[in-house]
Design a protein around this motif. Structure first.
Motif, mmCIF file in Angstrom:
data_model
loop_
_atom_site.group_PDB
_atom_site.id
_atom_site.type_symbol
_atom_site.label_atom_id
_atom_site.label_comp_id
_atom_site.label_asym_id
_atom_site.label_seq_id
_atom_site.Cartn_x
_atom_site.Cartn_y
_atom_site.Cartn_z
ATOM 1 N N TRP A 214 46.274 44.472 42.210
ATOM 2 C CA TRP A 214 47.453 44.897 42.983
ATOM 3 C C TRP A 214 48.439 45.756 42.215
ATOM 4 C CZ3 TRP A 214 47.435 39.108 43.803
ATOM 5 C CH2 TRP A 214 46.347 38.743 44.633
ATOM 6 N N TRP A 217 50.709 48.285 44.201
ATOM 7 C CA TRP A 217 50.870 47.720 45.543
ATOM 8 C C TRP A 217 52.134 46.859 45.592
ATOM 9 C CZ3 TRP A 217 46.962 48.151 49.382
ATOM 10 C CH2 TRP A 217 45.755 48.718 48.939
ATOM 11 N N GLY A 230 51.083 43.338 40.868
ATOM 12 C CA GLY A 230 51.798 43.860 42.020
ATOM 13 C C GLY A 230 53.292 43.964 41.815
#
Length: 436
Positions: A214, A217, A230
């Motif tokens: 991730w 993201w 992330g």
């Protein structure tokens, strides 16, 4: 199959000088031109595949026909253009929204952390959109594999999706297993979303450790103590020896940017995990389908069975999550995606479904992919399905006692077989035998 053709089925790639890999998802990256396993077939139009010339039967092709005939009308609004209407027509839930802020897309010049690209998906189709840009679609044709389209965000009476074979520069590579396919990826970025490859870049699926997932993201939900990439950016890209800024998980996207510009204030972690699993599964299904079609044309039936066996073994291992990276804490989504996903079923006579989620120790409660119900699976040549089913039964029946299958408990195997017996049309009769 001739020795020259079989040689071309080995992965090989041709990189353009000076161009770096830019990993991402669904048009998100790999600025990579590659001639891989089936490159000659793809571009020369082998009669067994005819990727660029054979009429498609994918969901977007059907939608185009419906629009042209007046059976379907797409509505345009001033905020997201056709996006909401397209998702409704393709039966893709808004709750599946994921947001990408890495500049690893065909529309990278529009992407920033405060103007991310949003992605939505169901079992067959993924849709991407950046505010200010066009709509991107990748959809699965049961015969040809993933087919790519775009839709201009301009109001018109009968809008039409345009097929985009130029997307194959990123989506026909070694990372897609040499077939037109899908990608999910992870990379740290700078404060503007520019990917920083020296900090690490990964193509991801359910086997990837969560600490490598991730990057680039947004991630919303709850991950407990699990570390991931992330939501994080790198403040000083020149300091490659600094500790990597492993991310945290947000409850929502509110406050990160104008989330009213997107359809949902979430980039749901459960959606992200399901999406990553599905992307590689699609590529495995496409590849075995292509190889089966080529082999059937050129090989005696006995040879086809032997040639497909290694592909079936690889696919079944992935189908059964054999090498899945374990969860070390509870995962929870916040968008409502998990509830939508589970509700789709099908459900067996005991109320069980291959869509039921675990999210504490692993992704799925019953470790067998729901993609066994997909059009991509059902559209496989009989030879490919036969190879897959035989291998699947070897594992689920306990006939293969390999050490890696000890992760599948007796209870898991019994449950999976029971669910398939009740819910999967065309299941071979030998699945009715008692498992051990």
């Amino acid at each position: 199959m001739s020795s020259s053709r079989r040689a071309r089925i080995r992965w090989r790639e041709l990189l353009l000088a000076g161009i770096r890999l830019e990993y991402g998802v669904l048009f998100v990256g790999l600025i990579l031109i590659s001639i891989t396993a089936f490159g000659d077939i793809l571009f020369e139009g082998d009669s067994a595949i005819e990727y660029t010339t054979r009429p498609t039967s994918d969901p977007v092709f059907a939608l185009n026909q419906g629009i042209a005939a007046g059976r379907v009308q797409l509505k345009f609004d001033n905020a997201q253009g056709y996006l909401r209407s397209v998702l409704g027509a393709l039966k893709i839930p808004v709750e599946s929204q994921m947001a990408v802020f890495s500049k690893t897309s065909v529309q990278s010049f529009r992407i920033y952390p405060d103007n991310p690209r949003t992605l939505f998906f169901n079992d067959s189709t993924a849709v991407g959109w950046v505010p200010g840009g066009f709509i991107e679609v990748a959809t699965e044709d049961a015969h040809q594999g993933v087919v790519f389209y775009s839709l201009a965000q301009q109001a018109t009476g009968k809008p039409q999706f345009t097929r985009r074979n130029d997307c194959l520069g990123c989506h026909h590579t070694e990372e897609t297993l040499g077939v037109p396919g899908m990608l999910a990826g992870s990379v740290f970025t700078d404060l503007d979303g520019k990917p920083l490859y020296d900090f690490g870049t990964y193509v991801t699926d359910h086997r990837t450790p969560l600490e490598q997932r991730w990057g680039g993201w947004y991630v919303t939900g709850a991950t407990g103590s699990i570390r991931h990439m992330g939501n994080a950016t790198v403040a000083d890209p020149t300091n490659t020896k600094a500790n990597k800024p492993y991310g945290f998980t947000l409850q929502s996207l509110r406050g990160k940017f104008d989330s009213d510009a997107t359809l949902s204030p979430y980039s749901d972690i459960v959606a992200l995990m399901v999406f990553e699993h599905q992307m590689h599964m699609v590529n495995l299904l496409t590849r075995i389908g292509w190889e089966a079609r080529l082999d059937v044309v050129q090989q005696p039936k006995s040879n086809v069975t032997a040639l497909l066996r290694p592909r079936a073994e690889e696919l079944v291992d992935y189908l059964l999550f054999v090498d899945e990276a374990p969860l070390t804490d509870k995962i929870r989504g916040t968008s409502g995606f998990a509830e939508k996903f589970v509700a789709e079923g099908p459900i067996d006579s005991k109320g069980r479904s291959l869509r039921q989620l675990d999210l504490e120790h692993r992704l799925m409660k019953y470790p067998c992919s729901y993609m066994i119900y997909s059009a991509a699976f059902d559209g496989l040549p009989p030879e490919a399905k036969d190879a897959i089913y035989k291998r699947l039964w070897q594992v689920l029946s306990g006939n293969d006692k390999g050490a890696k299958y000890t992760r599948l408990s007796f209870g898991d195997r019994q449950a999976i077989v029971g669910i398939l017996r009740d819910t999967k049309p065309g299941l071979p009769d030998y699945f009715r035998a008692v498992t051990h």
